[in-house]
Write an enzyme that holds these catalytic residues in place. Structure first.
Site, PDB file in Angstrom:
ATOM      1  N   THR A  29       0.840  -1.203   0.000  1.00 43.66           N
ATOM      2  CA  THR A  29       0.000   0.000   0.000  1.00 43.66           C
ATOM      3  C   THR A  29       0.877   1.255   0.000  1.00 43.66           C
ATOM      4  OG1 THR A  29      -0.075  -0.308   2.380  1.00 43.66           O
ATOM      5  CG2 THR A  29      -2.036  -0.969   1.153  1.00 43.66           C
ATOM      6  N   GLY A 115      16.684 -10.209   3.144  1.00 45.35           N
ATOM      7  CA  GLY A 115      15.789 -10.705   2.090  1.00 45.35           C
ATOM      8  C   GLY A 115      14.611 -11.522   2.562  1.00 45.35           C
ATOM      9  N   GLY A 117      11.834  -9.991   4.200  1.00 45.95           N
ATOM     10  CA  GLY A 117      10.706  -9.111   4.464  1.00 45.95           C
ATOM     11  C   GLY A 117      10.770  -8.359   5.785  1.00 45.95           C
ATOM     12  N   LEU A 118      11.974  -8.212   6.349  1.00 47.34           N
ATOM     13  CA  LEU A 118      12.076  -7.545   7.651  1.00 47.34           C
ATOM     14  C   LEU A 118      12.903  -6.266   7.567  1.00 47.34           C
ATOM     15  CD1 LEU A 118      12.449 -10.792   9.770  1.00 47.34           C
ATOM     16  CD2 LEU A 118      10.391  -9.432   9.398  1.00 47.34           C
ATOM     17  N   SER A 119      13.086  -5.800   6.331  1.00 45.06           N
ATOM     18  CA  SER A 119      13.624  -4.467   6.112  1.00 45.06           C
ATOM     19  C   SER A 119      15.079  -4.292   6.538  1.00 45.06           C
ATOM     20  CB  SER A 119      12.718  -3.488   6.867  1.00 45.06           C
ATOM     21  OG  SER A 119      13.069  -2.191   6.622  1.00 45.06           O
ATOM     22  N   SER A 121      17.563  -3.632   4.592  1.00 41.82           N
ATOM     23  CA  SER A 121      18.258  -2.543   3.893  1.00 41.82           C
ATOM     24  C   SER A 121      17.913  -1.183   4.486  1.00 41.82           C
ATOM     25  CB  SER A 121      18.012  -2.587   2.385  1.00 41.82           C
ATOM     26  OG  SER A 121      16.653  -2.580   2.100  1.00 41.82           O
ATOM     27  N   GLU A 153      17.892   4.149  -1.822  1.00 43.38           N
ATOM     28  CA  GLU A 153      17.474   2.918  -2.526  1.00 43.38           C
ATOM     29  C   GLU A 153      17.025   3.246  -3.947  1.00 43.38           C
ATOM     30  OE1 GLU A 153      16.649  -0.353  -1.055  1.00 43.38           O
ATOM     31  OE2 GLU A 153      16.536   0.096   1.079  1.00 43.38           O
ATOM     32  N   ASP A 165       9.487   1.205   4.881  1.00 42.93           N
ATOM     33  CA  ASP A 165      10.607   0.621   5.628  1.00 42.93           C
ATOM     34  C   ASP A 165      11.530   1.682   6.232  1.00 42.93           C
ATOM     35  OD1 ASP A 165       9.378  -1.643   4.832  1.00 42.93           O
ATOM     36  OD2 ASP A 165      10.892  -2.256   3.384  1.00 42.93           O
TER      37      ASP A 165
HETATM   38  C1  GLA Z   1       9.027  -4.011   0.520  1.00 46.99           C
HETATM   39  C2  GLA Z   1       9.229  -2.536   0.158  1.00 46.99           C
HETATM   40  C3  GLA Z   1       8.202  -1.668   0.905  1.00 46.99           C
HETATM   41  C4  GLA Z   1       6.786  -2.193   0.719  1.00 46.99           C
HETATM   42  C5  GLA Z   1       6.718  -3.691   1.022  1.00 46.99           C
HETATM   43  C6  GLA Z   1       5.365  -4.278   0.731  1.00 46.99           C
HETATM   44  O1  GLA Z   1       9.342  -4.186   1.872  1.00 46.99           O
HETATM   45  O2  GLA Z   1      10.522  -2.102   0.489  1.00 46.99           O
HETATM   46  O3  GLA Z   1       8.312  -0.332   0.441  1.00 46.99           O
HETATM   47  O4  GLA Z   1       6.313  -1.913  -0.569  1.00 46.99           O
HETATM   48  O5  GLA Z   1       7.689  -4.401   0.279  1.00 46.99           O
HETATM   49  O6  GLA Z   1       4.403  -3.776   1.599  1.00 46.99           O
END
Ligand code: GLA
Length: 368
Positions: A29, A115, A117-119, A121, A153, A165
């Protein structure tokens, strides 16, 4: 710390850090101008740092396989398609924005898994920016730090990710969720509901393993699909649609109709989740997790069978209120809302069942 002294022959002048995040709900979103609800996890990236009087930047990281010190000249940054780009991009951006940045020594350490999904970077960019802010006395607010991390990024590293993130790495804490409007950047911290705990399980499948570099590949395709859907519907961003617009989506071609439906319903779910949290309604929040997961799986099509398996195992467990894929998808991690005090045993039995059935190696990240 002592590693820094060992590597660079003097102690660090500054220590900074930034946490990884888990997004409770509101996926894909952010780049549609919508709502998100991330919270910080205990895993974090630390930077030990000392300014230099010349333009030499000397950096070592646990992110590199050999742990060797890498070097570049501040003001002469060049993309190398490796982790050092995150560092180079920041000094490049700060220089362009007129901030006085010189050379430095830095040691980066992180236990945020990459890699999944926990941000990781954003935690890297934000922790470095905090070290640079402190080390060079830069005038930067936390929101400016998040915006610079995103530009790093987008403009230097070459990834089209959204603002969630970096904002989470810069502003979220544990115990509250950051309810963020990704268009206006207005935010509010909403306490997690009492009587419930979070569990975060890494599936052991990174988006790289699943054939993705995020953001890249299918992530960028999804973004383009959303932009096209908004254009066909005559709105600036999919954020501008509400539940009343759902019938209009039927006129869109496949798969744009599904993509738009996910974003529209997911935005509504974030608002409902915030209401549920405020009302302390754990059951309702859990239900929203499951509906969000189904929408990501069927409409946005960013889940994979292994992640769906974890969510199904969670659904069969009476201590779980709800579970869903968190982050960009194509592998990654699952976030669960569970009865207070049951986090560890729930996480362990779901991880064990998942490992048995999938042959993968999961890891429990929360509770730490
Ligand atoms: C990655 C992207 C975020 C977001 C999510 C999905 O983490 O870096 O900006 O788009 O995917 O919600």
């Amino acid at each position: 710390m002592s590693d820094f002294t060992h590597l660079f022959g003097r102690p660090p002048a500054v220590a900074a850090h930034a946490s990884g995040r888990v997004n409770l709900i509101g996926e894909h979103t952010d780049y549609n101008g919508g709502f998100v609800l991330p919270t910080a996890i205990p895993q974090r990236t630390e930077v030990f740092f000392a300014p230099r009087d010349d333009d030499r930047a000397r950096v070592a990281s646990t992110l590199s396989s050999d742990g060797q010190v890498q070097e570049y000249r501040v003001g002469q940054e060049q993309r190398r398609h490796e982790w050092l780009d995150y560092v180079q991009g920041l000094t490049w951006l700060l220089g362009r924005e007129g901030h006085a940045v010189r050379g430095f020594e830095a040691l980066i350490r992180s236990d945020v898994p990459l890699g999944v999904g926990l941000s990781s970077s954003a935690a890297l960019s934000v922790s470095l920016l905090r070290a640079l802010r402190q080390g060079f006395g830069l005038e930067l607010s936390d929101v400016q730090i998040a915006l610079l991390a995103q530009r790093n990024e987008n403009e230097f590293v070459g990834a089209r990710c959204g603002i969630m993130d970096p904002m989470a790495a810069s502003l979220a804490d544990q115990g509250t969720a950051l309810f963020l409007d990704c268009r206006s950047l207005a935010y509010e911290r909403v306490p997690l509901p009492p009587g419930a705990d979070l569990v975060v399980l890494n599936s052991g499948i990174s988006h790289k393993l699943a054939g993705q570099t995020i953001p890249g590949g299918d992530y960028n395709t999804r973004r383009a699909e959303c932009e096209r859907a908004a254009e066909l519907l005559g709105v600036p961003q999919l954020r501008d649609l509400t539940a009343a617009d759902l019938p209009r989506l039927e006129a869109l071609p496949e798969p744009l109709n599904r993509r738009a439906r996910h974003v529209l319903t997911e935005n509504e779910r974030v608002l409902q989740a915030v209401e549920a949290m405020r009302a302390g309604d754990r059951e309702r929040l859990g239900e929203l997790f499951y509906t969000s997961h189904a929408s990501m799986r069927d409409d946005y099509q960013v889940s994979i069978p292994e992640i769906d398996l974890i969510v199904e195992l969670a659904r069969a467990d009476s201590d779980v209120y709800g579970a869903r894929l968190t982050g960009g998808g194509f592998g990654g991690s699952v976030v669960m809302l569970v009865h207070a005090g049951t986090g560890r045993p729930v996480a362990e039995r779901i991880a064990a069942a998942y490992a048995r059935q999938s042959g993968r190696s999961p890891a429990v990240l929360v509770p730490a």
